[in-house]
Design a protein around this motif. Sequence first.
Motif, PDB file in Angstrom:
ATOM      1  N   GLY A 154      -4.929   6.536   7.916  1.00 24.03           N
ATOM      2  CA  GLY A 154      -6.331   6.697   8.289  1.00 24.03           C
ATOM      3  C   GLY A 154      -7.156   5.426   8.176  1.00 24.03           C
ATOM      4  O   GLY A 154      -8.316   5.410   8.574  1.00 24.03           O
ATOM      5  N   GLN A 155      -6.564   4.354   7.643  1.00 27.07           N
ATOM      6  CA  GLN A 155      -7.285   3.083   7.502  1.00 27.07           C
ATOM      7  C   GLN A 155      -7.049   2.214   8.738  1.00 27.07           C
ATOM      8  O   GLN A 155      -5.983   2.278   9.358  1.00 27.07           O
ATOM      9  CB  GLN A 155      -6.810   2.330   6.255  1.00 27.07           C
ATOM     10  CG  GLN A 155      -7.051   3.074   4.956  1.00 27.07           C
ATOM     11  CD  GLN A 155      -8.526   3.330   4.734  1.00 27.07           C
ATOM     12  OE1 GLN A 155      -9.357   2.454   4.921  1.00 27.07           O
ATOM     13  NE2 GLN A 155      -8.844   4.565   4.354  1.00 27.07           N
ATOM     14  N   PRO A 156      -8.019   1.384   9.091  1.00 33.64           N
ATOM     15  CA  PRO A 156      -7.809   0.476  10.232  1.00 33.64           C
ATOM     16  C   PRO A 156      -6.791  -0.607   9.872  1.00 33.64           C
ATOM     17  O   PRO A 156      -6.635  -0.971   8.704  1.00 33.64           O
ATOM     18  CB  PRO A 156      -9.200  -0.131  10.458  1.00 33.64           C
ATOM     19  CG  PRO A 156      -9.884  -0.018   9.133  1.00 33.64           C
ATOM     20  CD  PRO A 156      -9.336   1.219   8.478  1.00 33.64           C
ATOM     21  N   TYR A 164       0.832  -1.189   0.000  1.00 31.65           N
ATOM     22  CA  TYR A 164       0.000   0.000   0.000  1.00 31.65           C
ATOM     23  C   TYR A 164       0.870   1.243   0.000  1.00 31.65           C
ATOM     24  O   TYR A 164       1.929   1.263   0.637  1.00 31.65           O
ATOM     25  CB  TYR A 164      -0.903   0.021   1.236  1.00 31.65           C
ATOM     26  CG  TYR A 164      -1.937  -1.074   1.225  1.00 31.65           C
ATOM     27  CD1 TYR A 164      -3.142  -0.901   0.556  1.00 31.65           C
ATOM     28  CD2 TYR A 164      -1.719  -2.272   1.874  1.00 31.65           C
ATOM     29  CE1 TYR A 164      -4.102  -1.895   0.541  1.00 31.65           C
ATOM     30  CE2 TYR A 164      -2.674  -3.276   1.875  1.00 31.65           C
ATOM     31  CZ  TYR A 164      -3.862  -3.084   1.198  1.00 31.65           C
ATOM     32  OH  TYR A 164      -4.808  -4.076   1.187  1.00 31.65           O
ATOM     33  N   GLN A 177      -0.564   7.126   1.089  1.00 32.26           N
ATOM     34  CA  GLN A 177      -1.891   7.730   0.967  1.00 32.26           C
ATOM     35  C   GLN A 177      -3.008   6.688   1.141  1.00 32.26           C
ATOM     36  O   GLN A 177      -4.064   6.989   1.687  1.00 32.26           O
ATOM     37  CB  GLN A 177      -2.065   8.420  -0.403  1.00 32.26           C
ATOM     38  CG  GLN A 177      -1.202   9.640  -0.600  1.00 32.26           C
ATOM     39  CD  GLN A 177       0.261   9.280  -0.947  1.00 32.26           C
ATOM     40  OE1 GLN A 177       0.564   8.168  -1.378  1.00 32.26           O
ATOM     41  NE2 GLN A 177       1.159  10.225  -0.727  1.00 32.26           N
ATOM     42  N   GLU A 178      -2.766   5.482   0.677  1.00 33.62           N
ATOM     43  CA  GLU A 178      -3.776   4.417   0.807  1.00 33.62           C
ATOM     44  C   GLU A 178      -3.905   3.926   2.247  1.00 33.62           C
ATOM     45  O   GLU A 178      -4.987   3.517   2.664  1.00 33.62           O
ATOM     46  CB  GLU A 178      -3.426   3.233  -0.097  1.00 33.62           C
ATOM     47  CG  GLU A 178      -3.534   3.521  -1.571  1.00 33.62           C
ATOM     48  CD  GLU A 178      -2.972   2.390  -2.416  1.00 33.62           C
ATOM     49  OE1 GLU A 178      -3.626   2.036  -3.409  1.00 33.62           O
ATOM     50  OE2 GLU A 178      -1.891   1.855  -2.094  1.00 33.62           O
ATOM     51  N   ALA A 179      -2.805   3.947   2.984  1.00 32.82           N
ATOM     52  CA  ALA A 179      -2.796   3.340   4.317  1.00 32.82           C
ATOM     53  C   ALA A 179      -3.168   4.294   5.443  1.00 32.82           C
ATOM     54  O   ALA A 179      -3.813   3.880   6.415  1.00 32.82           O
ATOM     55  CB  ALA A 179      -1.423   2.735   4.591  1.00 32.82           C
ATOM     56  N   ARG A 181      -1.771  -6.337  -0.730  1.00 31.64           N
ATOM     57  CA  ARG A 181      -2.600  -5.403  -1.484  1.00 31.64           C
ATOM     58  C   ARG A 181      -3.372  -6.137  -2.583  1.00 31.64           C
ATOM     59  O   ARG A 181      -4.511  -5.789  -2.891  1.00 31.64           O
ATOM     60  CB  ARG A 181      -1.717  -4.316  -2.088  1.00 31.64           C
ATOM     61  CG  ARG A 181      -2.485  -3.266  -2.828  1.00 31.64           C
ATOM     62  CD  ARG A 181      -1.541  -2.214  -3.345  1.00 31.64           C
ATOM     63  NE  ARG A 181      -2.281  -1.131  -3.942  1.00 31.64           N
ATOM     64  CZ  ARG A 181      -1.772  -0.280  -4.782  1.00 31.64           C
ATOM     65  NH1 ARG A 181      -0.502  -0.372  -5.113  1.00 31.64           N
ATOM     66  NH2 ARG A 181      -2.513   0.668  -5.290  1.00 31.64           N
ATOM     67  N   THR A 183      -7.048  -3.554  10.284  1.00 28.92           N
ATOM     68  CA  THR A 183      -7.733  -4.747   9.768  1.00 28.92           C
ATOM     69  C   THR A 183      -7.750  -4.805   8.248  1.00 28.92           C
ATOM     70  O   THR A 183      -8.099  -5.833   7.687  1.00 28.92           O
ATOM     71  CB  THR A 183      -9.170  -4.833  10.316  1.00 28.92           C
ATOM     72  OG1 THR A 183      -9.841  -3.601  10.033  1.00 28.92           O
ATOM     73  CG2 THR A 183      -9.166  -5.107  11.812  1.00 28.92           C
ATOM     74  N   MET A 184      -7.310  -3.735   7.568  1.00 23.84           N
ATOM     75  CA  MET A 184      -7.235  -3.793   6.112  1.00 23.84           C
ATOM     76  C   MET A 184      -6.206  -4.822   5.653  1.00 23.84           C
ATOM     77  O   MET A 184      -6.284  -5.310   4.536  1.00 23.84           O
ATOM     78  CB  MET A 184      -6.932  -2.419   5.502  1.00 23.84           C
ATOM     79  CG  MET A 184      -5.508  -1.945   5.678  1.00 23.84           C
ATOM     80  SD  MET A 184      -5.219  -0.249   5.093  1.00 23.84           S
ATOM     81  CE  MET A 184      -5.015  -0.501   3.367  1.00 23.84           C
TER      82      MET A 184
END
Length: 181
Positions: free
Chosen positions: A8-10, A1, A4-6, A46, A12-13
């Motif tokens: 703020g994401q939990p 990832y 920018q993709e990672a 990913r 658990t992604m």
Amino acid sequence: YTEQEAIGQPITMIVPPDLYDEEHEIQRRLRAGERLENYETVRVTRAGGLIDVSLTISPLRDPAGRIVGCSKIARDITARKKAEAYLEYLGTHDVLTKLYNRSFYVDELNRLERKGPYPVTIIMADLNGLNCTNWSATYGDDFSCFGGSGGTPFLSIPGGLVRGGFFGNNGYPISAHFVKF
């Protein structure tokens, strides 16, 4: 990832759904101030594939000593896990026939002795010249009793038939195996 993709994401992604409980336990341990080293688990790439990883996770503290985050390092150990599985396979299977070897049967008989099921029937057969055949198949023509590598099909063809197993008249599965002692 990407970053920018990672951001703020939990977490658990990258955690497989069947391991969410494990991730909750990791977070509980971190909140308690515990550091985890060489924690082996599985994560999602990913592309959606699974990889074996070894995690080192440390809680991060502010100047007052409160836990405000964590540092996590994940090392891909997929190649090591595959090598370990292959070594385990080699420890319990004959390389030529792909059938279980003596080591497997010793362990299995010990397990059956402790746990059952009962009754157990074991049928063993000794093939005349099996050692000679194995030497030929393993070490080549210089050790052949057949003047060539004629032992290979002698062991591998029946081995292929046996690996399939079959069902008895009562419908219970029967598995037959050649074992070299």
